[in-house]
Design an enzyme around this catalytic site. Structure first.
Site, PDB file in Angstrom:
ATOM      1  N   ASP A 159       0.813  -1.210   0.000  1.00 48.88           N
ATOM      2  CA  ASP A 159       0.000   0.000   0.000  1.00 48.88           C
ATOM      3  C   ASP A 159       0.850   1.265   0.000  1.00 48.88           C
ATOM      4  OD1 ASP A 159      -1.977   1.901   0.375  1.00 48.88           O
ATOM      5  OD2 ASP A 159      -2.241   1.457   2.500  1.00 48.88           O
ATOM      6  N   ASP A 202      -2.045   5.713  -5.192  1.00 49.02           N
ATOM      7  CA  ASP A 202      -2.315   4.885  -4.023  1.00 49.02           C
ATOM      8  C   ASP A 202      -2.706   3.472  -4.431  1.00 49.02           C
ATOM      9  OD1 ASP A 202      -2.991   3.830  -1.600  1.00 49.02           O
ATOM     10  OD2 ASP A 202      -4.607   5.225  -1.160  1.00 49.02           O
TER      11      ASP A 202
END
Length: 506
Positions: free
Chosen positions: A106, A287
Site C-alpha cells: 500500500d 495509491d
C-alpha cells in the site's frame, strides 16, 4: 492514509495462505508465483446486508488495497494476486524461519502490520517460534475508512521476495472490532508511503531495504493486471522496473509533499470537455491500496451524469438550486468573483481562500429548530459545486433555464453516502472517456477501463470506478489515483529523485 480517510477493507484474520511457487527465468529475475482467487458470491450477498458490516465489499472496491533491468541481486520482484480487480496482494514472511502472510502493498500508508497470536482470530503471528524476534511492546493504533486495528510494536526479520529486511519494526494487531475485515482477502498491510505518516514513526520496510543496501536503485514500480482471468495479478518490482510491463516512456512529475506519494495534477476532462474543477490545478496521490478513483463530489456528480450512473437525490443540493439558483446565475453574469458568491448569499463564510460553513439554519430543515453542523457544511459545499457547474454552462452559452435544469440533474447524480454509483452494463459503448492532465500530458481512461464489472451474463453488475472524496484546501482538492488508474498506467515510485512516473501498461 493518515489524516485522509482510506475507504477500504483493511484486513482479514482468516487463514488465506497459499503455497509459494518459486521460479527464475532467463532474465535473471526472482519471482514468487501466486494463484488467483475466484469471486465468491457469498461475499457479495453479505455485503448487501443492510448493516454497517454490509459495507465490507463496497469498501473493498474503494480501498481496501527504473531504467533498464539491473542484475537479479539489485531487483526484487513480488508477484501480486488480483481479487475482482479490487484487491492486489502478495506474500511476505516474518521471522526466522519465516512465517508467511498475505498483505496489501500500500503506497497510501507506511506501517507494516499483521495479526498477532494474541488476537482472537487467525492466521496469527507465532512470534515465539522465531529466533530473530525482539519484543517492543509500544502500543499502536491505526484508523482506516471502514475500520481500525490496534496492537503493539515488535521487531523481526521480514522476507519480501528474496530480500531479507533485518530488524524491521512492525505492528502485531490484537484487535479489529468490525466484521468488515473478515470479507477481505488478505491478512495485513505493508505500507510503502513515507515515514512522515508512519504511526509511531516506525521506519517503513522500503526505507530499510534502501538503508541496508538490498536494492541498488531507490526505486520501486507497480504493474497491476486488469485481466481478472489471468492467474498473475501483477508485479511489484523493488530496485527498478520491468520493460515488458509498459509501453513507451514514463511521464514524471515531482513529489509535491512527502507523506503520501502526492503530486500536482492539472485539468480533468470528461470526453473533451473540461470540468473546471482542476483548471487551476489539483493535488493527487498514487495509491495502490485504494481500489477506485476518488475525487471531489462535484466532479463525480458530473461524471455520473455523463456516464448515466445512478446516485441519490440530495435534498440539500435541490434546495440550494431552488432557493438560490437564479441568484447565483445573476451574480455570475454580473462578473462577481465566483469563489465569494456562496459567502455573499449567506451559505458560507469566506476566509479569503475558501468557503467555510456558516452557522445558519438549513433551508431544508427549517422546521427542525436547529440544523446540524454537517448539514450546514453540506449546504456550503453544495453551493460551491453549483457555482462551478453553472459557470461551466455559461461558458458554453447555455440558456438560464437549461442551466437550472442541468444542475438539478447533477443533484440527482450525486453519489450515494457510501460513494459508489451503479451503471447499466449495456451502456458502456456510449459512455465518454475521462482524462487526467499530469505534467502537461493527458492520461485517458475508456469506459471499459473505469467501470468494474461483477458477475457474468444477465446477472452482471457494473460499478463506476469513481467515488467521492472531498478534501478541503490547502491539502485539497485531492484526487486519489487508485488501482483503476494504476491498472492502466504502469507506475514508478522514484524515491531517489522524489518523483512519480506513469506510462501505458503493457
Amino acid at each position: 492514509m493518515g489524516t485522509i480517510v482510506k475507504t477500504t477493507v483493511v484486513t482479514v484474520f482468516l487463514c488465506l495462505l497459499f503455497p509459494i511457487v518459486f521460479s527464475t527465468s532467463n532474465d535473471g529475475l526472482f519471482r514468487i508465483g501466486l494463484k488467483k482467487r475466484k469471486f465468491d458470491r457469498n461475499n457479495l450477498l453479505a455485503a448487501q446486508l443492510d448493516s454497517k458490516e454490509g459495507e465490507a465489499l463496497r469498501g473493498s472496491f474503494r480501498k481496501y488495497l527504473h531504467g533498464n533491468l539491473q542484475e537479479s541481486k539489485d531487483i526484487d520482484i513480488v508477484a501480486l494476486k488480483n481479487y475482482m480487480d479490487a484487491q492486489y496482494f502478495g506474500e511476505i514472511g516474518i521471522g526466522s524461519p519465516p512465517q508467511n502472510f498475505t498483505v496489501i502493498f500500500d503506497t497510501g500508508s507506511s506501517n507494516l502490520w499483521v495479526p498477532s497470536s494474541k488476537c482472537y482470530f487467525s492466521v496469527l503471528l507465532a512470534s515465539g517460534h522465531s529466533s530473530t524476534y525482539n519484543a517492543n511492546g509500544k502500543p499502536a493504533d491505526i484508523k482506516y475508512g471502514t475500520g481500525q486495528i490496534s496492537g503493539f510494536f515488535s521487531e523481526d526479520h521480514v522476507t519480501v521476495g528474496d530480500l531479507v529486511v533485518k530488524n524491521q519494526e512492525f505492528i502485531e494487531a490484537t484487535s479489529e472490532p468490525s466484521l468488515t475485515f473478515l470479507l477481505a482477502k488478505f491478512d495485513g498491510i505493508l505500507g510503502l508511503g513515507f515515514q512522515e505518516i508512519s504511526v509511531g514513526n516506525a521506519v517503513p520496510v522500503w526505507y530499510n531495504m534502501v538503508n541496508q543496501g538490498l536494492v541498488k536503485e531507490p526505486v520501486f514500480s507497480f504493474w497491476l493486471s486488469r485481466n481478472s482471468e489471468d492467474n498473475l495479478g501483477g508485479e511489484l518490482v523493488f530496485g527498478g522496473m520491468d520493460p515488458k510491463h509498459f509501453k513507451g516512456n514514463h511521464t514524471y512529475v515531482p513529489v509535491r509533499r512527502k507523506g503520501y506519494w502526492q503530486f500536482d495534477m492539472g485539468d480533468f476532462l470528461i470526453g473533451n470537455e473540461t470540468t473546471g474543477f482542476c483548471a487551476g490545478g489539483c493535488s493527487a496521490i498514487a495509491d495502490s491500496g485504494t481500489s477506485l478513483l476518488a475525487g471531489p463530489t462535484g466532479i463525480i456528480a458530473q461524471i455520473n451524469h455523463a456516464i448515466g450512473a445512478s446516485g441519490v437525490v440530495s435534498q440539500e443540493c435541490k434546495a440550494v438550486v431552488s432557493e438560490y439558483g437564479e441568484k447565483i446565475l445573476d451574480m455570475l453574469l454580473a462578473k462577481d468573483e465566483p469563489k465569494k458568491i456562496c459567502s455573499q448569499i449567506g451559505l458560507c463564510l469566506f476566509d479569503g481562500t475558501q468557503g467555510v460553513s456558516m452557522g445558519i439554519e438549513s433551508i431544508v430543515n427549517e422546521n427542525a429548530g436547529k440544523a446540524s453542523g454537517s448539514l450546514r457544511d453540506a449546504m456550503c459545499s453544495t453551493c460551491e459545486m453549483a457555482v462551478i457547474w453553472m459557470q461551466n454552462q455559461l461558458k458554453q452559452n447555455q440558456t438560464e433555464d437549461h442551466i437550472i435544469d442541468y444542475v438539478n440533474e447533477l443533484c440527482d447524480r450525486l453519489p450515494s453516502p457510501m460513494g459508489e454509483s451503479s451503471i447499466d452494463c449495456k451502456s458502456l459503448s456510449s459512455m465518454p472517456s475521462v482524462s487526467f492532465t499530469i505534467a502537461g500530458k493527458l492520461f485517458e481512461l475508456r469506459p471499459e477501463q473505469y467501470v468494474m464489472k461483477v458477475g457474468e451474463g444477465d446477472g452482471a453488475q457494473c460499478i463506476s470506478g469513481f467515488t467521492a472524496l472531498d478534501v478541503p484546501p490547502p491539502r485539497g482538492p485531492l484526487w486519489i489515483l487508485g488501482d483503476v488508474f494504476m491498472g492502466q498506467f504502469h507506475t514508478v515510485f522514484d524515491y531517489g529523485n522524489m518523483q512519480i512516473g506513469f506510462a501505458e501498461a503493457a
